[in-house]
Enzyme design. Structure first.
Site, PDB file in Angstrom:
ATOM      1  CB  ILE A   1      -0.810   0.056   1.229  1.00  0.00           C
ATOM      2  CG1 ILE A   1      -2.001   1.245   1.228  1.00  0.00           C
ATOM      3  CG2 ILE A   1      -0.126   0.064   2.596  1.00  0.00           C
ATOM      4  CD1 ILE A   1      -3.064   1.189   2.192  1.00  0.00           C
ATOM      5  CB  CYS A   2       1.265   4.135   0.787  1.00  0.00           C
ATOM      6  SG  CYS A   2       1.633   5.917   1.035  1.00  0.00           S
ATOM      7  N   GLY A   3       3.372   4.009  -0.916  1.00  0.00           N
ATOM      8  CA  GLY A   3       4.583   3.946  -1.533  1.00  0.00           C
ATOM      9  C   GLY A   3       5.177   2.577  -1.856  1.00  0.00           C
TER      10      GLY A   3
ATOM     11  CG  HIS B   1       0.973   8.182  -2.340  1.00  0.00           C
ATOM     12  ND1 HIS B   1       1.329   9.490  -2.765  1.00  0.00           N
ATOM     13  CD2 HIS B   1       0.194   8.575  -1.213  1.00  0.00           C
ATOM     14  CE1 HIS B   1       1.031  10.478  -2.190  1.00  0.00           C
ATOM     15  NE2 HIS B   1       0.298  10.193  -1.066  1.00  0.00           N
TER      16      HIS B   1
ATOM     17  CB  SER C   1      -4.324  -0.324  -1.313  1.00  0.00           C
ATOM     18  OG  SER C   1      -5.156   0.826  -1.016  1.00  0.00           O
TER      19      SER C   1
END
Length: 195
Positions: free
Chosen positions: A112-114, A133, A159
């Site tokens: 998720i994210c980076g 992200h 995500s």
């Protein structure tokens, strides 16, 4: 189902806690493994299971250190994001090797994210779709990138950010345990929206 969550200094607290909490509520066995950077010298990790500090100063005590993790014992690896947490994960060859081994064995790999950038660095996104992200958009090719909050491409699950952590965690339950358990858990915690 048994999942390992590698944890590096600078992780995003919301993402980490949401993932671990929701999966444990779904009776998924979770092992949080620090990189063991505390006390290491010359690039050699120690076996110190000391607290790991997140990007907002919250400290988490892991269950284990990455050096003690055998990928054969796990069904999935999930990476939280956060800066510089995802950078630290991506700079650790043991993390990249773990991701590759899990992927090559046909197991679930999620980020998720980076942290999807770590999956790119490990070479497991080729031929698949993912999200990341917005600040990391350049890490995915136009063929790979999907502008959705959560993307499932085979056993690769990605995500976007802290604000998508609940959807991501519930989707992990759906993929790991099943849709019925995911819907039941979403109802129990009164999660709104599409899961």
């Amino acid at each position: 189902m048994k999942v390992v969550v590698p944890l590096a200094e600078g992780f995003e607290e919301i993402e980490f806690v949401t993932i671990v909490d929701i999966l444990r509520r779904a009776d998924v066995e979770m092992v949080v493994a620090s990189l063991g950077e505390k006390g290491g010298t010359g690039g050699v990790a120690s076996r110190d299971v000391g607290a790991v500090e997140g990007s907002h100063g919250i400290r988490i005590l892991p269950d284990s250190v990455l050096a003690d993790i055998d990928p054969e014992d796990f069904d999935a690896v999930v990476l939280p994001g956060g800066y510089p947490g995802f950078v630290n994960l991506g700079e650790d060859e043991r993390v990249l090797a773990l991701i590759r081994r899990m992927n090559d064995a046909g197991k679930h790999v999620a980020a998720i994210c980076g942290a999807p950038s770590v999956l790119v660095k490990a070479g497991v996104v080729e031929g698949r779709c993912a999200t990341i992200h917005p600040a990391g958009r350049k890490d995915l090719t136009n063929d790979q990138y999907v502008d959705d909050r959560v993307v499932v491409s085979g056993k690769l699950i990605t995500s976007k950010a802290a604000g998508t952590a609940m959807e991501f965690a519930l989707r992990l339950v759906g993929e790991f345990v099943g849709e019925e358990r995911m819907r039941r858990l979403a109802g129990e915690i009164m999660a709104e929206g599409e899961v």
